[in-house]
Design a protein around this motif. Structure first.
Motif, PDB file in Angstrom:
ATOM      1  N   UNK A  39       0.834  -1.201   0.000  1.00  0.00           N
ATOM      2  CA  UNK A  39       0.000   0.000   0.000  1.00  0.00           C
ATOM      3  C   UNK A  39       0.868   1.251   0.000  1.00  0.00           C
ATOM      4  N   UNK A  40       2.013   1.170   0.688  1.00  0.00           N
ATOM      5  CA  UNK A  40       2.917   2.316   0.782  1.00  0.00           C
ATOM      6  C   UNK A  40       3.992   2.300  -0.304  1.00  0.00           C
ATOM      7  N   UNK A  41       4.041   1.220  -1.081  1.00  0.00           N
ATOM      8  CA  UNK A  41       5.128   1.055  -2.041  1.00  0.00           C
ATOM      9  C   UNK A  41       5.154   2.159  -3.090  1.00  0.00           C
ATOM     10  N   UNK A  42       3.989   2.492  -3.658  1.00  0.00           N
ATOM     11  CA  UNK A  42       3.944   3.514  -4.703  1.00  0.00           C
ATOM     12  C   UNK A  42       4.314   4.894  -4.160  1.00  0.00           C
ATOM     13  N   UNK A  43       3.758   5.327  -3.002  1.00  0.00           N
ATOM     14  CA  UNK A  43       4.214   6.609  -2.447  1.00  0.00           C
ATOM     15  C   UNK A  43       5.724   6.615  -2.155  1.00  0.00           C
ATOM     16  N   UNK A  44       6.266   5.480  -1.724  1.00  0.00           N
ATOM     17  CA  UNK A  44       7.694   5.414  -1.431  1.00  0.00           C
ATOM     18  C   UNK A  44       8.533   5.615  -2.689  1.00  0.00           C
ATOM     19  N   UNK A  45       7.959   5.223  -3.850  1.00  0.00           N
ATOM     20  CA  UNK A  45       8.675   5.404  -5.109  1.00  0.00           C
ATOM     21  C   UNK A  45       9.001   6.877  -5.347  1.00  0.00           C
ATOM     22  N   UNK A  46       8.129   7.776  -4.901  1.00  0.00           N
ATOM     23  CA  UNK A  46       8.362   9.213  -5.058  1.00  0.00           C
ATOM     24  C   UNK A  46       9.637   9.613  -4.317  1.00  0.00           C
ATOM     25  N   UNK A  47       9.754   9.147  -3.067  1.00  0.00           N
ATOM     26  CA  UNK A  47      10.943   9.493  -2.283  1.00  0.00           C
ATOM     27  C   UNK A  47      12.196   8.853  -2.898  1.00  0.00           C
ATOM     28  N   UNK A  48      12.016   7.644  -3.389  1.00  0.00           N
ATOM     29  CA  UNK A  48      13.144   6.985  -4.045  1.00  0.00           C
ATOM     30  C   UNK A  48      13.613   7.769  -5.258  1.00  0.00           C
ATOM     31  N   UNK A  49      12.665   8.275  -6.048  1.00  0.00           N
ATOM     32  CA  UNK A  49      13.002   9.065  -7.229  1.00  0.00           C
ATOM     33  C   UNK A  49      13.723  10.353  -6.843  1.00  0.00           C
TER      34      UNK A  49
END
Length: 576
Positions: A113-123
């Motif tokens: 559930x949090x994976x996609x929002x975490x992608x933003x921080x990763x980017x």
């Protein structure tokens, strides 16, 4: 199960594997230097070795990466075989952390559930100018992809109620008693061989168990098989490495195979122990005969997932506790199986530390290259001893043997330089940190200077050959002077290798010792040259003989220049 669903499942598996590799790569880049220092600081304490392997694998989430790293470090002489065995034992325990993370975050907490929002921080982190932040960004993106892949895999696995033929198929293969245990053990082994990741196979096993595809005992058999399959990665890495590295990889296989044997002999009691432990958590006993998983989110699903993770942890912990006292015997066993090659003495003429190819992490690969560079310097120094012998040899036939050896050493220098440079090219093709980039540039400079030392040895052999062809000879005084010059150059070699080693260990405080060695060589060169010119002017020496004499002195002095260049490159690296 439709074609699209099959490809979706395979794509989800690919996403999981890619996420695992990306996460592991980011972690290794962020902690590469610290991991090397931690591994190379191993002592004779078996507990520290195990804890080191456990800690590193818990961090980078890949026992295969840790084991390949250990094999490479044995190849590089940073770890002894006994130390490597202890670290590998700890790595086996550390890899069980993955199963717990997947069980808890992937199934119970559903971190996807949090994976996609975490992608933003990763980017955002990956676009930073700082290496460490970019590495952390890679870690975050890998973490997100891993759990997204896991989520897609769970969704892609069909419900058995909708596919009764699959349920019937599983029931057939599960109905052979202990034979079924062996079948699923083999399946776990082969699947891990194919995927080259025990973590991925563990995730698949957890999914199959949580969806009710396989009973708990068959899932446990698969886990045992995964422990055999995961040893293949290290053996592949060691297949082109030196003897010690092959032995380290084989010790991993011996360790895991022994564990699987005792676990199979005590299979039912072992499962019963796992079941009792899970009951202590207030959950149903997954090893009970009537245990059935209703769905992953049920109490039975939780018990099954935790039970499988507990079995994985207990298996590796008990196996380590048993075998940690027998590391010496394991060492003797693998040494007896993989014998020292008959041509071991010729290994000095080959690469020693980077034969296994670049590691997955450039920061650790540069350590291999640095070790090979130090070895290159040591090989080059051996050539100087043949120069000394050639200067002192009056017998024509014996001199010719020495001349051929110097020609051979020049060819060896060319080959080693080429191989190290090729290795560095492969490393620099990857995304490397700024510090690693500077290390690579410094090593290009150093290996070029070391290759020039080989050229100088061969040049001296040509000078002496021309001297002999013109029937000239050096008198005792000239030979004594040349020997003194060789002594100075040998001392400079000692200083250069000391500085290379200190730089590799991060202890290079300065290169004053190198400047002092260079000054001594230059002062002696000037003294010998002035004396030779004076003797020519006074007609005390033959002009042609004196020219050959001064040419040798000049070439020896030039070798000192190449060595000071090496120390200067190291000093520049540490000052930046």
């Amino acid at each position: 199960m439709g074609i699209l669903q099959i490809f979706t499942l395979l794509g989800a598996l690919g996403m999981f594997l890619y996420g695992m590799n990306l996460m592991s790569s980011g972690l290794q880049k962020a902690a590469g230097e610290k991991m090397r220092m931690l591994l190379s600081a191993m002592t004779s304490n078996p507990l520290k070795r195990v804890l080191t392997g456990l800690g590193i694998t818990s961090v980078i989430q890949s026992s295969s990466a840790t084991t390949v790293m250990v094999v490479s470090f044995v190849n590089a002489g940073l770890l002894t075989l006994v130390q490597a065995i202890g670290v590998i034992m700890g790595a086996n325990i550390g890899t069980t952390v993955t199963a717990w993370l997947v069980s808890w975050l992937g199934f119970k907490a559903d971190i996807s559930i949090l994976a996609v929002p975490l992608m933003l921080f990763g980017f955002l982190f990956s676009n930073s100018k700082k290496d460490q932040r970019r590495n952390i960004g890679e870690l975050i993106v890998g973490f997100s992809l891993l759990f997204l892949g896991l989520s897609f895999m769970k969704e892609s696995v069909p419900d058995l109620n909708e596919t009764p033929e699959v349920l019937e198929f599983v029931k057939v293969w599960s109905g052979y008693g202990f034979g079924s245990v062996l079948i699923f053990l083999a399946f776990g082994t082969v699947l891990t061989l194919v995927l080259q990741s025990s973590s991925a196979t563990m995730a698949i096993t957890l999914i199959m168990l949580s969806m009710g595809w396989i009973p708990f005992n068959m899932a446990c058999a698969m886990v045992l098989g995964e422990n055999i399959g995961t040893t293949i990665t290290a053996n592949i890495a060691a297949s082109v490495a030196n003897t010690s590295a092959k032995r380290a990889a084989l010790s991993h296989t011996v360790f895991n195979v022994f564990g699987v044997i005792w676990a199979l002999i005590l299979f039912q009691p072992f499962l019963a122990l796992v079941g009792k432990i899970i009951e202590l958590f207030g959950l149903p006993n997954p090893a009970a005969p009537d245990f059935m998983v209703q769905n992953a989110n049920s109490e039975q699903g939780t018990a099954a997932l935790y039970g499988l993770s507990m079995l994985h942890t207990l298996f590796n912990t008990i196996n380590t506790f048993i075998l940690i006292w027998f590391t010496g015997y394991i060492e003797k066993m693998v040494v007896a199986i993989i014998k020292t090659p008959a041509n071991a003495e010729s290994e000095v003429f080959r690469l020693k530390y980077i034969e296994a190819g670049p590691m997955s992490t450039p920061e650790l690969s540069t350590e291999q290259a640095f070790s090979e560079t130090i070895h290159f310097a040591q090989v080059s120094r051996n050539g100087l001893q043949y120069v000394r012998q050639a200067i002192n040899e009056a017998d024509t036939e014996k001199f010719e043997e020495l001349r051929q050896k110097l020609v051979k050493y020049e060819e060896i220098s060319d080959r080693i330089e080429y191989e190290i440079a090729t290795f560095l090219n492969a490393v620099s093709a990857e995304e490397v940190s700024e510090h690693t980039s500077k290390e690579i540039k410094a090593m290009y400079k150093i290996i070029g200077e070391l290759e020039s030392l080989g050229d100088s040895g061969e040049s001296i052999s040509r000078i002496l050959t021309r001297k002999n062809a013109h029937s000239k000879s050096f008198d005792e005084t000239a030979i004594a002077n040349l020997n003194a010059m060789v002594d100075m150059v040998d001392g400079a070699y000692d200083v250069m290798i000391t500085n290379l080693t200190a730089s590799f260990e991060g202890k290079l405080g300065g290169i004053g010792n190198a400047y002092e060695a260079e000054d001594r060589i230059n002062d002696l060169r000037n003294t010998l040259r002035d004396a030779a010119i004076e003797e020519i002017e006074d007609n005390r020496k033959n002009y042609q003989t004196s020219v050959y004499y001064m040419d040798v002195v000049s070439e020896l002095e030039k070798m000192g220049d190449f060595m000071i260049n090496v120390s200067q490159a190291l000093d520049k690296l540490h000052r930046n």
